[in-house]
Design a protein around this motif. Sequence first.
Motif, PDB file in Angstrom:
ATOM      1  N   SER A  20      -2.631   1.492  -4.616  1.00 29.60           N
ATOM      2  CA  SER A  20      -3.053   2.617  -3.787  1.00 29.60           C
ATOM      3  C   SER A  20      -4.422   3.135  -4.179  1.00 29.60           C
ATOM      4  O   SER A  20      -4.704   3.356  -5.363  1.00 29.60           O
ATOM      5  CB  SER A  20      -2.039   3.747  -3.900  1.00 29.60           C
ATOM      6  OG  SER A  20      -2.535   4.871  -3.220  1.00 29.60           O
ATOM      7  N   ALA A  21      -5.220   3.370  -3.170  1.00 28.39           N
ATOM      8  CA  ALA A  21      -6.502   4.026  -3.382  1.00 28.39           C
ATOM      9  C   ALA A  21      -6.322   5.549  -3.373  1.00 28.39           C
ATOM     10  O   ALA A  21      -7.278   6.300  -3.377  1.00 28.39           O
ATOM     11  CB  ALA A  21      -7.482   3.591  -2.305  1.00 28.39           C
ATOM     12  N   GLY A  22      -5.068   5.979  -3.320  1.00 28.62           N
ATOM     13  CA  GLY A  22      -4.759   7.407  -3.368  1.00 28.62           C
ATOM     14  C   GLY A  22      -4.758   7.909  -4.813  1.00 28.62           C
ATOM     15  O   GLY A  22      -5.477   7.383  -5.663  1.00 28.62           O
TER      16      GLY A  22
ATOM     17  N   ALA B 104     -14.982  13.377  -3.353  1.00 25.04           N
ATOM     18  CA  ALA B 104     -13.684  14.074  -3.327  1.00 25.04           C
ATOM     19  C   ALA B 104     -13.164  14.268  -4.753  1.00 25.04           C
ATOM     20  O   ALA B 104     -12.675  15.352  -5.099  1.00 25.04           O
ATOM     21  CB  ALA B 104     -12.683  13.285  -2.487  1.00 25.04           C
TER      22      ALA B 104
ATOM     23  N   GLU C   1     -13.821   4.909   8.135  1.00 29.45           N
ATOM     24  CA  GLU C   1     -12.789   4.011   7.581  1.00 29.45           C
ATOM     25  C   GLU C   1     -12.093   3.219   8.691  1.00 29.45           C
ATOM     26  O   GLU C   1     -11.831   2.031   8.544  1.00 29.45           O
ATOM     27  CB  GLU C   1     -11.758   4.843   6.797  1.00 29.45           C
ATOM     28  CG  GLU C   1     -10.649   3.997   6.210  1.00 29.45           C
ATOM     29  CD  GLU C   1      -9.501   4.806   5.582  1.00 29.45           C
ATOM     30  OE1 GLU C   1      -9.597   6.041   5.492  1.00 29.45           O
ATOM     31  OE2 GLU C   1      -8.515   4.173   5.195  1.00 29.45           O
TER      32      GLU C   1
ATOM     33  N   TRP D 176     -17.248   8.624  -0.440  1.00 19.80           N
ATOM     34  CA  TRP D 176     -16.174   9.572  -0.079  1.00 19.80           C
ATOM     35  C   TRP D 176     -15.293   9.854  -1.299  1.00 19.80           C
ATOM     36  O   TRP D 176     -15.097  11.000  -1.699  1.00 19.80           O
ATOM     37  CB  TRP D 176     -15.359   8.982   1.080  1.00 19.80           C
ATOM     38  CG  TRP D 176     -14.218   9.840   1.560  1.00 19.80           C
ATOM     39  CD1 TRP D 176     -14.000  11.161   1.266  1.00 19.80           C
ATOM     40  CD2 TRP D 176     -13.145   9.435   2.429  1.00 19.80           C
ATOM     41  NE1 TRP D 176     -12.851  11.595   1.905  1.00 19.80           N
ATOM     42  CE2 TRP D 176     -12.313  10.548   2.613  1.00 19.80           C
ATOM     43  CE3 TRP D 176     -12.822   8.232   3.058  1.00 19.80           C
ATOM     44  CZ2 TRP D 176     -11.160  10.495   3.400  1.00 19.80           C
ATOM     45  CZ3 TRP D 176     -11.686   8.180   3.847  1.00 19.80           C
ATOM     46  CH2 TRP D 176     -10.867   9.308   4.024  1.00 19.80           C
ATOM     47  N   TRP D 177     -14.776   8.779  -1.882  1.00 25.08           N
ATOM     48  CA  TRP D 177     -13.850   8.941  -3.012  1.00 25.08           C
ATOM     49  C   TRP D 177     -14.540   9.686  -4.162  1.00 25.08           C
ATOM     50  O   TRP D 177     -13.958  10.575  -4.766  1.00 25.08           O
ATOM     51  CB  TRP D 177     -13.381   7.558  -3.506  1.00 25.08           C
ATOM     52  CG  TRP D 177     -12.049   7.120  -3.001  1.00 25.08           C
ATOM     53  CD1 TRP D 177     -10.884   7.099  -3.711  1.00 25.08           C
ATOM     54  CD2 TRP D 177     -11.711   6.624  -1.688  1.00 25.08           C
ATOM     55  NE1 TRP D 177      -9.857   6.621  -2.917  1.00 25.08           N
ATOM     56  CE2 TRP D 177     -10.336   6.322  -1.692  1.00 25.08           C
ATOM     57  CE3 TRP D 177     -12.435   6.410  -0.519  1.00 25.08           C
ATOM     58  CZ2 TRP D 177      -9.668   5.818  -0.578  1.00 25.08           C
ATOM     59  CZ3 TRP D 177     -11.777   5.901   0.598  1.00 25.08           C
ATOM     60  CH2 TRP D 177     -10.411   5.614   0.557  1.00 25.08           C
TER      61      TRP D 177
ATOM     62  N   ASP E 139       0.870  -1.166   0.000  1.00 29.37           N
ATOM     63  CA  ASP E 139       0.000   0.000   0.000  1.00 29.37           C
ATOM     64  C   ASP E 139       0.921   1.235   0.000  1.00 29.37           C
ATOM     65  O   ASP E 139       2.134   1.109   0.247  1.00 29.37           O
ATOM     66  CB  ASP E 139      -0.849  -0.076   1.281  1.00 29.37           C
ATOM     67  CG  ASP E 139      -1.549   1.221   1.585  1.00 29.37           C
ATOM     68  OD1 ASP E 139      -2.248   1.722   0.709  1.00 29.37           O
ATOM     69  OD2 ASP E 139      -1.385   1.729   2.710  1.00 29.37           O
TER      70      ASP E 139
ATOM     71  N   THR F 189      -1.768  12.301   3.206  1.00 33.97           N
ATOM     72  CA  THR F 189      -1.880  11.220   2.220  1.00 33.97           C
ATOM     73  C   THR F 189      -1.748  11.863   0.836  1.00 33.97           C
ATOM     74  O   THR F 189      -1.735  13.093   0.721  1.00 33.97           O
ATOM     75  CB  THR F 189      -3.268  10.538   2.301  1.00 33.97           C
ATOM     76  OG1 THR F 189      -4.267  11.516   1.983  1.00 33.97           O
ATOM     77  CG2 THR F 189      -3.533   9.963   3.678  1.00 33.97           C
TER      78      THR F 189
ATOM     79  N   HIS G 212      -4.015  12.137  -1.344  1.00 35.18           N
ATOM     80  CA  HIS G 212      -5.170  13.026  -1.499  1.00 35.18           C
ATOM     81  C   HIS G 212      -4.941  14.339  -0.739  1.00 35.18           C
ATOM     82  O   HIS G 212      -5.158  15.422  -1.272  1.00 35.18           O
ATOM     83  CB  HIS G 212      -6.447  12.364  -0.941  1.00 35.18           C
ATOM     84  CG  HIS G 212      -7.154  11.484  -1.911  1.00 35.18           C
ATOM     85  ND1 HIS G 212      -7.085  10.110  -1.862  1.00 35.18           N
ATOM     86  CD2 HIS G 212      -7.963  11.767  -2.973  1.00 35.18           C
ATOM     87  CE1 HIS G 212      -7.814   9.593  -2.832  1.00 35.18           C
ATOM     88  NE2 HIS G 212      -8.360  10.572  -3.520  1.00 35.18           N
ATOM     89  N   ASN G 213      -4.486  14.200   0.512  1.00 38.16           N
ATOM     90  CA  ASN G 213      -4.317  15.402   1.355  1.00 38.16           C
ATOM     91  C   ASN G 213      -3.294  16.378   0.771  1.00 38.16           C
ATOM     92  O   ASN G 213      -3.404  17.593   0.977  1.00 38.16           O
ATOM     93  CB  ASN G 213      -3.836  15.051   2.771  1.00 38.16           C
ATOM     94  CG  ASN G 213      -4.727  14.082   3.515  1.00 38.16           C
ATOM     95  OD1 ASN G 213      -4.254  13.384   4.399  1.00 38.16           O
ATOM     96  ND2 ASN G 213      -6.001  14.024   3.139  1.00 38.16           N
TER      97      ASN G 213
ATOM     98  N   ASP H 183      -0.146   5.130   0.999  1.00 41.89           N
ATOM     99  CA  ASP H 183      -0.366   6.125   2.056  1.00 41.89           C
ATOM    100  C   ASP H 183      -0.326   5.489   3.441  1.00 41.89           C
ATOM    101  O   ASP H 183      -1.027   4.517   3.708  1.00 41.89           O
ATOM    102  CB  ASP H 183      -1.726   6.804   1.859  1.00 41.89           C
ATOM    103  CG  ASP H 183      -1.728   7.704   0.628  1.00 41.89           C
ATOM    104  OD1 ASP H 183      -0.829   8.540   0.516  1.00 41.89           O
ATOM    105  OD2 ASP H 183      -2.625   7.552  -0.220  1.00 41.89           O
ATOM    106  N   ARG H 184       0.497   6.011   4.295  1.00 42.08           N
ATOM    107  CA  ARG H 184       0.647   5.569   5.693  1.00 42.08           C
ATOM    108  C   ARG H 184       1.213   4.156   5.818  1.00 42.08           C
ATOM    109  O   ARG H 184       1.134   3.535   6.868  1.00 42.08           O
ATOM    110  CB  ARG H 184      -0.683   5.661   6.450  1.00 42.08           C
ATOM    111  CG  ARG H 184      -1.366   7.009   6.304  1.00 42.08           C
ATOM    112  CD  ARG H 184      -2.512   7.114   7.272  1.00 42.08           C
ATOM    113  NE  ARG H 184      -3.306   8.294   7.037  1.00 42.08           N
ATOM    114  CZ  ARG H 184      -4.531   8.277   6.522  1.00 42.08           C
ATOM    115  NH1 ARG H 184      -5.108   7.143   6.182  1.00 42.08           N
ATOM    116  NH2 ARG H 184      -5.180   9.398   6.370  1.00 42.08           N
TER     117      ARG H 184
ATOM    118  N   LYS I  49      -8.628  -2.992  -4.133  1.00 39.62           N
ATOM    119  CA  LYS I  49      -7.291  -3.009  -4.741  1.00 39.62           C
ATOM    120  C   LYS I  49      -6.656  -4.374  -4.520  1.00 39.62           C
ATOM    121  O   LYS I  49      -6.430  -4.783  -3.387  1.00 39.62           O
ATOM    122  CB  LYS I  49      -6.419  -1.887  -4.188  1.00 39.62           C
ATOM    123  CG  LYS I  49      -6.503  -1.675  -2.714  1.00 39.62           C
ATOM    124  CD  LYS I  49      -5.599  -0.542  -2.335  1.00 39.62           C
ATOM    125  CE  LYS I  49      -5.348  -0.514  -0.871  1.00 39.62           C
ATOM    126  NZ  LYS I  49      -4.304   0.368  -0.461  1.00 39.62           N
TER     127      LYS I  49
END
Length: 286
Positions: free
Chosen positions: A153-155, A106, A85, A102-103, A38, A55, A57-58, A40-41, A202
Amino acid sequence: MIPVLSKSSVSMRDPKRVEQILTSMRNAGPSTLQVISDFDRTLTRFAYNGKRCPTSHNILDNSKLISEDCKAKLKNLLDTYYPIEIDSTRSVEEKLPLMVEWWTKAHELLVQQKIIKDHLALVVRESEAMLRDGYQQFFDHLHQLSVPLLIFSAGIGDVLEEVIRQAGVFHPNVKVFSNYMDFDESGVLQAFKGELIHIYNKREGALLNTEHFKELQSRCNVLLLGDSLGDLNMADGVMDLQNILKIGYLNDKVDERRQSYLNSYDIILEKDETMDVPNAILRYIT
Ligand code: C5P
């Protein structure tokens, strides 16, 4: 066996089983190994000096490419959906539609901002995103051994690739599977490409019939790195899987989530901002 596994941040449900997997992977050698991670984080830090790191996104959400009004809306989404989440009392079935919501919301907001492709590199440079301590050794070691590193990644793919590129470790063995931006001919964001990738869909099976999938078929040993329970399925679809060692970063809500992480990851790393354990394991098995 591996001294760093006695670090205070490390917990294992079944250390004997971990030992067996490591021995088997070591005997099989690096030509049988693939790493699925993965982003992010997991490859990036959760926090630095007590402050949350962004992340992918952030990085965009907090940047100067986004209007104040849109920032407030994105922050509102984060405050609404992030607690869901990481809520261990809700099932995946309950969370899945909310995560898609959410996704989707955004991404719609980001598209409205008419983001320019050429501005992404600067925004990443000015951000507080940080790969975990020891990342250089991790990426370089896998590159030297030609071990594929597949990042699921879901980012946002364009942003996270830039983070890796600016860190100087975007080697040819790194493949990213993520949400990519679709820019029009003048370089303005107009949509996101293809099917949405969120935390629950994913997995390597999604690469079926791609060129990359063929390359991975001969690699039956998997080192999996994640930070959410959704990451546990990333290796679904790996053909003829022999051994899989799952390492989970437990960054947030540690006490509430410890047991569920222990039940599903082989090794958990609590509030550990380093790549020390993955690096020591790679040194041992290769
Ligand atoms: O790479 P990974 O799959 O972990 O990326 C997804 C992460 O991005 C999620 O864990 C979620 O907390 C975060 N996210 C975000 N902003 C969004 C959607 C997801 O920060 N709009």
